[in-house]
Structure formats: C-alpha cells, structure tokens
Design an enzyme around this catalytic site. Structure first.
Site, PDB file in Angstrom:
ATOM      1  N   ALA A  17       0.832  -1.203   0.000  1.00  0.00           N
ATOM      2  CA  ALA A  17       0.000   0.000   0.000  1.00  0.00           C
ATOM      3  C   ALA A  17       0.868   1.254   0.000  1.00  0.00           C
ATOM      4  CB  ALA A  17      -0.926  -0.001   1.210  1.00  0.00           C
ATOM      5  N   SER A  37      -8.216   1.776   7.329  1.00  0.00           N
ATOM      6  CA  SER A  37      -7.624   0.664   8.046  1.00  0.00           C
ATOM      7  C   SER A  37      -8.634   0.170   9.081  1.00  0.00           C
ATOM      8  CB  SER A  37      -6.318   1.096   8.726  1.00  0.00           C
ATOM      9  OG  SER A  37      -5.667  -0.005   9.324  1.00  0.00           O
ATOM     10  N   ARG A  38      -8.261  -0.881   9.808  1.00  0.00           N
ATOM     11  CA  ARG A  38      -9.172  -1.393  10.829  1.00  0.00           C
ATOM     12  C   ARG A  38      -9.203  -0.504  12.068  1.00  0.00           C
ATOM     13  NH1 ARG A  38      -7.112  -7.567  10.485  1.00  0.00           N
ATOM     14  NH2 ARG A  38      -5.190  -6.418  10.058  1.00  0.00           N
ATOM     15  N   HIS A  80      -9.037 -10.111   0.783  1.00  0.00           N
ATOM     16  CA  HIS A  80      -9.283  -9.498  -0.524  1.00  0.00           C
ATOM     17  C   HIS A  80     -10.742  -9.633  -0.957  1.00  0.00           C
ATOM     18  CE1 HIS A  80      -4.817  -9.609  -2.017  1.00  0.00           C
ATOM     19  NE2 HIS A  80      -5.004  -8.854  -0.947  1.00  0.00           N
ATOM     20  N   LYS A  98      -2.754  -8.596  -5.926  1.00  0.00           N
ATOM     21  CA  LYS A  98      -2.594 -10.023  -6.189  1.00  0.00           C
ATOM     22  C   LYS A  98      -2.034 -10.717  -4.935  1.00  0.00           C
ATOM     23  CE  LYS A  98       1.721  -9.297  -6.108  1.00  0.00           C
ATOM     24  NZ  LYS A  98       2.062  -9.557  -4.725  1.00  0.00           N
ATOM     25  N   ARG A 164       3.630 -12.630   7.975  1.00  0.00           N
ATOM     26  CA  ARG A 164       2.468 -13.040   7.184  1.00  0.00           C
ATOM     27  C   ARG A 164       2.769 -14.181   6.213  1.00  0.00           C
ATOM     28  NH1 ARG A 164       2.317 -11.088   1.994  1.00  0.00           N
ATOM     29  NH2 ARG A 164       3.942  -9.604   1.437  1.00  0.00           N
TER      30      ARG A 164
END
Length: 321
Positions: A17, A37-38, A80, A98, A164
C-alpha cells in the site's frame, strides 16, 4: 487520462500500500485521496507518512467515502474477497492486489458482482503493465511456436511464525505471494494449462515454503516454474520458441531489461529503466479504462484472472495427491 486525476482510496496500510501511494506521486493520472484501516490509529500513521488528508478507521467508511473514485484493496490475501466485495457493493471501481483472492470460487464471485453492477474490476498484477512486458508481448510472434516458459521467484525470509508469509491465517506460503508471478507470466504467454503437476516443501508452520510446478499445454508446450521463501533465486524468466527466445533479467516481474536471442543471427538487447517501483503503470491503466468507460482491462482481463486462480487451485490440489 481523465479531466481530473482519479481520487484513490487505499484499503490497507502494509508495504505494498505504501509503495503504491509513493508511485502514484510519479503519475498525473491519480492521487491518494483517502486511506482506510481497521483502526483510525493505523490509518493516521499511514496518512501522515504519505501526506494523505483523509483517514478512516474502518474499511466500510472508506468504501462509502464520496471523495473516493476508485478503491485499491491492499489488505492481506484472505481479506481481498470481503474487502473488494465491500467496495463493489458501495458502487466503487476496484483494483485488487494479487493474488486476487484465495481461490477461484472467490474470484468468480467478485467478477460476477462487478459485471452485475457494471463496475470496473482488475487484479493488480502490476507486471502486466510494465514497459518491458508490453514490449515482450509485441515480440512473441517473432519466437515461432512457443516450446517452453520458465520462471522463478525466490526470496529469503527469517522464520518468524508471526510474519504473514509463514502465518496460515494470513494466507502465508510461497505460492500465493511469490508463485503468482511465474504462474501469471506463463498464463500471459501460453494461457491455461491442460495438465498440472507440483511438488511442495512445507515450512515449519505448515505453509508451502517451496513449490515447483510443471504445466502442460495442448500445443505440446510446457512451463517450468518455481517459488521459495527460503532463498534468493535469480528471479528470471525465459520464453523459448522454435525461432528465437527471450531472456528476461531478474527480477523479471519488476522493471527489467531483456534479450531477444534468435536461432540464427545477432542477439538484440532491450534496456529499460523505470522510475519508482513500477506500480504507477497499473494506476495509469485503471485511469485509462475508466475514462474509456471500460469495466475491465484487456491486458489483465477478468476471465484470465479467474483462470489463473483456477490454476493455483490445481497446483495446491496436485500437492495433496
């Protein structure tokens, strides 16, 4: 591209991002208008870092922001589908990082929704829009019949279960994050394979640390593709035809130079230097298509995105047999 620059809203505040936000500054086709964002704290930090005026503490707020023309989904892979669906339901055109989704079923759902609503949707396979890749596509007829495509993508990452790429709950593994590039490259040249074989080496968390793939096509062509989280590979690509071959420098998926090697005659070298990370070209493509009223890009069509996700599903299935 348009009368006014597109106002982008970015969902997510991770590395890709940030790279996209920086590359947008290199083009006149768009600007980052907002980030979501969260948490508002995370959005605020990202906004301060990239000089973004509007920050939202939820993805819902970003999707409904009237000051956003198009949404870029840059959240972790498993999010996503839900995030892109949220933006489409809000009536926004969407660019999805992607891999497009976690599997072909999710991909088909998003494509169906976008088509039902008449909205633009595209996978952010930014490699497709790089100048050297556009040139390679123009040169493919000079290669004769394609016999083999080979490509690799290997990077080294420290073994951290919270990172991640090693975390199953974050869609970790080499295939989805790194292997998508070789698989998409082979699809660009040869289309969807008829046969898929694969071999996997698991990481300590159970995700795929290394994947080797062999694709077979109706023409008799083959693709040999690899990806790994355990080592830095050349990250090059080669397209071999009966009349010539193209050798792409590493990393082939980023701005790169390449060589056309005919079966007989002199090699031809094509040098490319690009400003930034190369992500601005996909942003320009989105602006171009939206200005034209298109709902998808011919360089990364939605049907091919679904086909690629189907191939990825087949690769994972082949490792379980």
């Amino acid at each position: 591209m348009t009368n006014k620059p597109l106002r982008w809203g970015i969902m997510g505040t991770g590395g890709i991002a940030g790279a996209f936000a920086q590359d947008l500054k290199l083009t006149e086709s768009g600007v980052v208008a907002a980030v979501g964002s969260r948490t508002v704290e995370s959005a605020g930090r990202f906004a301060d870092q990239h000089d973004i005026d509007t920050r939202h503490g939820s993805y819902e707020a970003l999707a409904s922001d009237p000051g956003v023309d198009v949404v870029y989904v840059a959240t972790p892979h498993p999010m996503h589908h839900a995030n892109a669906r949220l933006a489409l339901e809000a009536g926004k055109p969407v660019l999805v990082e992607k891999p497009f989704t976690m599997d072909a079923g999710e991909a088909r759902d998003l494509v169906d929704l976008a088509r039902d609503k008449g909205l633009f949707l595209m996978e952010a396979m930014w490699t497709r829009f790089l100048p050297h890749v556009r040139h390679i596509r123009e040169l493919l007829p000079q290669l004769g019949d394609i016999v083999t495509v080979s490509a690799d993508h290997g990077q080294w990452f420290a073994e951290d279960p919270a990172f991640r790429l090693f975390a199953p709950e974050l869609g970790g593994g080499a295939l989805l994050d790194l292997g998508i590039y070789p698989v998409s490259f082979a699809s660009m040249v040869l289309g969807a394979p008829e046969r898929v074989a694969a071999m996997v080496t698991p990481a300590f968390t159970g995700v795929d640390a290394q994947m080797s793939m062999l694709f077979g096509y109706a023409s008799g062509a083959q693709a040999v593709l690899t990806c790994t989280l355990s080592a830095v590979s050349p990250t090059t690509a080669v397209i071999v035809g009966t009349d010539a071959r193209i050798e792409v420098d590493g990393p082939f998926y980023a701005p790169a130079s390449f060589t056309l090697v005919p079966r007989e005659g002199e090699r031809r070298r094509f040098e490319y230097v690009d400003e930034g990370r190369g992500l601005r070209h996909q942003a320009d493509e989105v602006a171009l298509r939206l200005a034209a009223g298109d709902t998808e890009s011919p360089l990364m069509p939605l049907g091919e995105t679904v086909s690629i996700m189907t191939t990825m599903d087949q690769v994972l299935a082949a490792t379980r047999t």
